[in-house]
Design an enzyme around this catalytic site. Structure first.
Site, PDB file in Angstrom:
ATOM      1  N   CYS A 369       0.883  -0.962   0.010  1.00  0.00           N
ATOM      2  CA  CYS A 369      -0.102  -0.250   0.047  1.00  0.00           C
ATOM      3  C   CYS A 369       0.939   1.275   0.032  1.00  0.00           C
ATOM      4  CB  CYS A 369      -0.862  -0.033   1.161  1.00  0.00           C
ATOM      5  SG  CYS A 369      -1.560   1.453   1.543  1.00  0.00           S
ATOM      6  N   CYS A 372       0.854   3.493   3.091  1.00  0.00           N
ATOM      7  CA  CYS A 372       1.476   2.470   4.172  1.00  0.00           C
ATOM      8  C   CYS A 372       2.905   2.578   4.295  1.00  0.00           C
ATOM      9  CB  CYS A 372       0.792   1.221   4.192  1.00  0.00           C
ATOM     10  SG  CYS A 372      -1.201   1.420   4.187  1.00  0.00           S
TER      11      CYS A 372
END
Length: 462
Positions: A369, A372
């Protein structure tokens, strides 16, 4: 005319229904318990509030540190959290340079999350500090932010040169080559907050499993020395902080885009494990110690973004933070690093732990991600910078001559301290209320969330 009257009545009746549903929800919650904690519960769902407090659950000295929980909470609330909140919004600390497009060195990337909130967007050039820019830019092909909002975009300008007053030097504790600007992109951290992104499941779990496997299985608790335990506690504390930020800004309902606090997640991942809360405080004090140890260096640094007023403000905020009398009086030495790496095996042990942390740093390229990955890289670099500061030498007096930091390391360090400060404050304010709700009245909490989803869905449809 008749048609307008009908529409007006219909519109009014819809809102009457909404009000009725709201009243019903509040009555249901009120009837579910006879205690006053419901007031704190209702407020906590919307915004953290200092109500219905009880005796602190955590007291005494934070393990392996030189400050107690009560002092940490007080100093963080009164001094650190407000100062850091203001500091990280300044132009200098707002932008972070990172390699976001790296291949995972351990396994194929198969964990892309499902929400658009995962992505990091492009930023208008006019927003970006001139002193951070490079004469030429990456070929972006006029990419548009996925949100479709220029004000929520992120700039990917490359850095052109070493920051004036800083050095271009690699961090021995992290895997990324911080001197290689070839693939670096800039991200506006204020427009890409750390929160829930939908990145869950086996891929996300595999990251943390791999992170912990770098130290846990190798060092059974009864055989661990202090240095080995400290690495685990730092990673555990960082993990707790990340979980807290996800729970504090969570997508409760994707269909209606309803965001709020997920108290169940907060309790399940952090609050029900006292060691995870303790490790959060430990990591906070460890990073704070690094900042205070490098105070002279950080005070003299040039925070140049081309905006004189903002740069002077940044310098002033740093000085106020570093030499705050309340902080110096309450917790002058948050963590004592001098007692580590002693004995004949000290240098070898330090090398081994440094390599383990580099491996953990490399795992950030495997996060599927983008947002992230961004926050993972920033916080791991921040932690690596704290390790670099605390273990650069064996004494405070020579630190200014030995320590060399580059701009990105300081940006990561201060943003990490702010993240940890936010997490400590969230646990202090929301933790007791969340535990009472989840342990004592879980059905009430779930009922409220479901009701809010129905209300929002109804309003959006009408």
């Amino acid at each position: 005319m008749v048609k307008k009257e009908i529409e007006k009545k219909s519109y009014g009746s819809r809102w009457v229904k909404v009000v009725v549903v709201l009243v019903a929800v509040f009555v249901a919650i009120a009837m579910s318990s006879r205690t006053s904690s419901n007031i704190a519960f209702l407020r906590a769902i919307d915004r953290a509030c200092p109500c219905s407090r009880s005796t602190p659950k955590y007291s005494g000295m934070v393990e392996d540190c030189c400050c107690d929980y009560e002092t940490v909470d007080h100093v963080n609330e009164e001094v650190l959290n407000p100062a850091l909140q203001e500091l990280v919004k300044t132009p200098f600390f707002r932008y972070f340079k990172a390699k976001l497009w790296c291949d995972c060195p351990f396994w194929p990337d198969d964990g892309m999350c499902k929400l658009r909130d995962c992505s990091v967007c492009e930023c208008p050039e006019s927003e970006f500090p001139e002193s951070f820019k490079k004469p030429h830019r990456l070929s972006l092909n006029d990419l548009v932010c996925q949100e479709g909002k220029p004000q929520a975009a992120v700039d990917r300008t490359l850095d052109s040169k070493a920051f004036r007053g800083w050095t271009e030097i690699d961090n021995p504790w992290t895997s990324d080559d911080e001197t290689d600007n070839g693939e670096m992109t800039y991200v506006n951290l204020q427009l890409n907050p750390e929160r829930y992104t939908g990145y869950t499941g086996p891929s996300a779990r595999r990251i943390w499993d791999a992170v912990y496997s770098e130290n846990c299985p190798k060092y059974p608790s009864q055989e661990s020395c202090q240095e080995e335990k400290i690495l685990y506690k730092l990673i555990s504390g960082l993990h707790s902080s990340i979980s807290i930020h996800i729970a504090s800004d969570y997508l409760l309902d994707e269909a209606t885009n309803l965001w709020g606090q997920n108290l169940t997640l907060l309790y399940d991942r952090v609050l029900q494990y006292p060691d995870r809360v303790s490790n959060l405080y430990f990591t906070f004090l460890f990073v704070l110690r690094a900042v205070t140890k490098a105070a002279d260096y950080l005070e003299q640094a040039e925070y140049d973004t081309g905006n004189l007023n903002e740069d002077l403000k940044t310098q002033s905020l740093m000085k106020q933070l570093l030499y705050n009398p309340k902080l110096q009086a309450a917790c002058p030495v948050p963590f004592d690093e001098a007692k580590l790496w002693k004995g004949q095996s000290g240098p070898e042990l330090k090398q081994n732990i440094q390599q383990q942390f580099r491996n953990i740093s490399a795992l950030m390229d495997c996060v599927g991600c983008e947002k992230c990955r961004l926050w993972g890289k920033l916080q791991v670099l921040g932690l690596g910078t704290a390790l670099k500061i605390l273990f650069s030498d064996d004494g405070q007096e020579n630190l200014g001559h030995i320590l060399q930091l580059q701009r990105n390391e300081v940006i990561a360090l201060m943003n990490l301290l702010n993240r940890l400060s936010e997490s400590v404050e969230f646990v202090r304010v929301i933790g007791p209320t969340a535990e009472r709700i989840i342990v004592g009245h879980p059905s009430s909490y779930n009922t409220l969330i479901r009701s809010w989803k129905r209300i929002l869905s109804y309003v959006l449809k009408t």
